[in-house]
Design a protein around this motif. Structure first.
Motif, PDB file in Angstrom:
ATOM      1  N   TYR A  64       0.967  -1.833   0.163  1.00 13.63           N
ATOM      2  CA  TYR A  64       1.423  -1.490  -1.179  1.00 13.63           C
ATOM      3  C   TYR A  64       0.832  -0.158  -1.633  1.00 13.63           C
ATOM      4  O   TYR A  64       1.529   0.672  -2.230  1.00 13.63           O
ATOM      5  N   LEU A 116       6.650  -6.626   3.273  1.00  8.60           N
ATOM      6  CA  LEU A 116       6.951  -7.016   1.893  1.00  8.60           C
ATOM      7  C   LEU A 116       7.508  -8.433   1.802  1.00  8.60           C
ATOM      8  O   LEU A 116       8.438  -8.783   2.533  1.00  8.60           O
ATOM      9  N   VAL A 120       8.975  -8.870  -3.600  1.00  5.44           N
ATOM     10  CA  VAL A 120       8.681  -7.453  -3.799  1.00  5.44           C
ATOM     11  C   VAL A 120       9.767  -6.551  -3.208  1.00  5.44           C
ATOM     12  O   VAL A 120      10.030  -5.467  -3.719  1.00  5.44           O
ATOM     13  N   MET A 173       4.373  -5.542  -7.147  1.00  5.31           N
ATOM     14  CA  MET A 173       3.314  -5.514  -6.139  1.00  5.31           C
ATOM     15  C   MET A 173       2.017  -6.058  -6.725  1.00  5.31           C
ATOM     16  O   MET A 173       1.324  -6.858  -6.098  1.00  5.31           O
TER      17      MET A 173
END
Length: 186
Positions: A64, A116, A120, A173
């Motif tokens: 992230y 991910l 997200v 995130m």
């Protein structure tokens, strides 16, 4: 005879009781050791699961952070390119910086797609799409191959519209990492 037999019976019962007590005590100790070993195994399993969850969380956090940095780098390069285009001074160095930031962002986004979670991915995809569209517009503005209705003001509007998807991506995130607990009130 009967007293001799009773003494023998009492002796046998005493010896049997003593032996039975030892066996019962040993079995109890064995059970306690088994419970202790099971507890230790469970604790080790819990520790391994915790370490795996922590490693996964750290991998997501690192991903992230990298994706967020890449999106900001590309957004900054686009901003600089728009300013330079406005002045009519987009240099080869600026073009190179813009292309490098775009390549870096694409690489980071491609890596992130493998990590991910479903909660997200849509926000990251939306931000990536906006960045890609804005990058393409800046390239067309630079090359003089704009489409109908596109000009420098379209680029500035696109840049203004970019910040909401970037903010949304960072927010989901942070929620996924447990830093922010809920969606903001609209």
């Amino acid at each position: 005879m009967s007293s001799a037999i009773s003494q023998i019976v009492i002796a046998v019962l005493g010896i049997g009781g003593t032996l039975a007590a030892a066996v019962i005590t040993q079995r109890g100790a064995d059970r306690a050791r088994i419970r202790e070993l099971e507890g230790a195994r469970q604790l080790q399993q819990d520790e391994r699961e915790y370490a795996a969850r922590q490693a996964e969380r750290e991998a997501r956090r690192s991903c992230y952070a990298s994706l967020n940095a890449g999106t900001r780098d590309l957004a900054n390069a686009i901003t600089k390119a728009l300013h330079a285009l406005e002045r009519g001074e987009l240099s080869e160095e600026s073009r190179s910086d813009l292309d490098r930031a775009h390549r870096d962002h694409r690489l980071r986004h491609a890596e992130a797609q493998m990590v991910l979670p479903d909660s997200v991915a849509p926000a990251a995809s939306a931000a990536n799409h906006r960045l890609g569209s804005l990058y393409a517009l800046v390239k067309r503005l630079d090359e003089g191959t704009v489409r109908e209705g596109e000009d420098l003001s379209t680029g500035w509007e696109g840049l203004d519209d970019l910040w909401d998807p970037l903010w949304r991506m960072r927010r989901v995130m942070r929620i996924d990492l447990g830093i922010t607990t809920s969606e903001p009130e609209e």
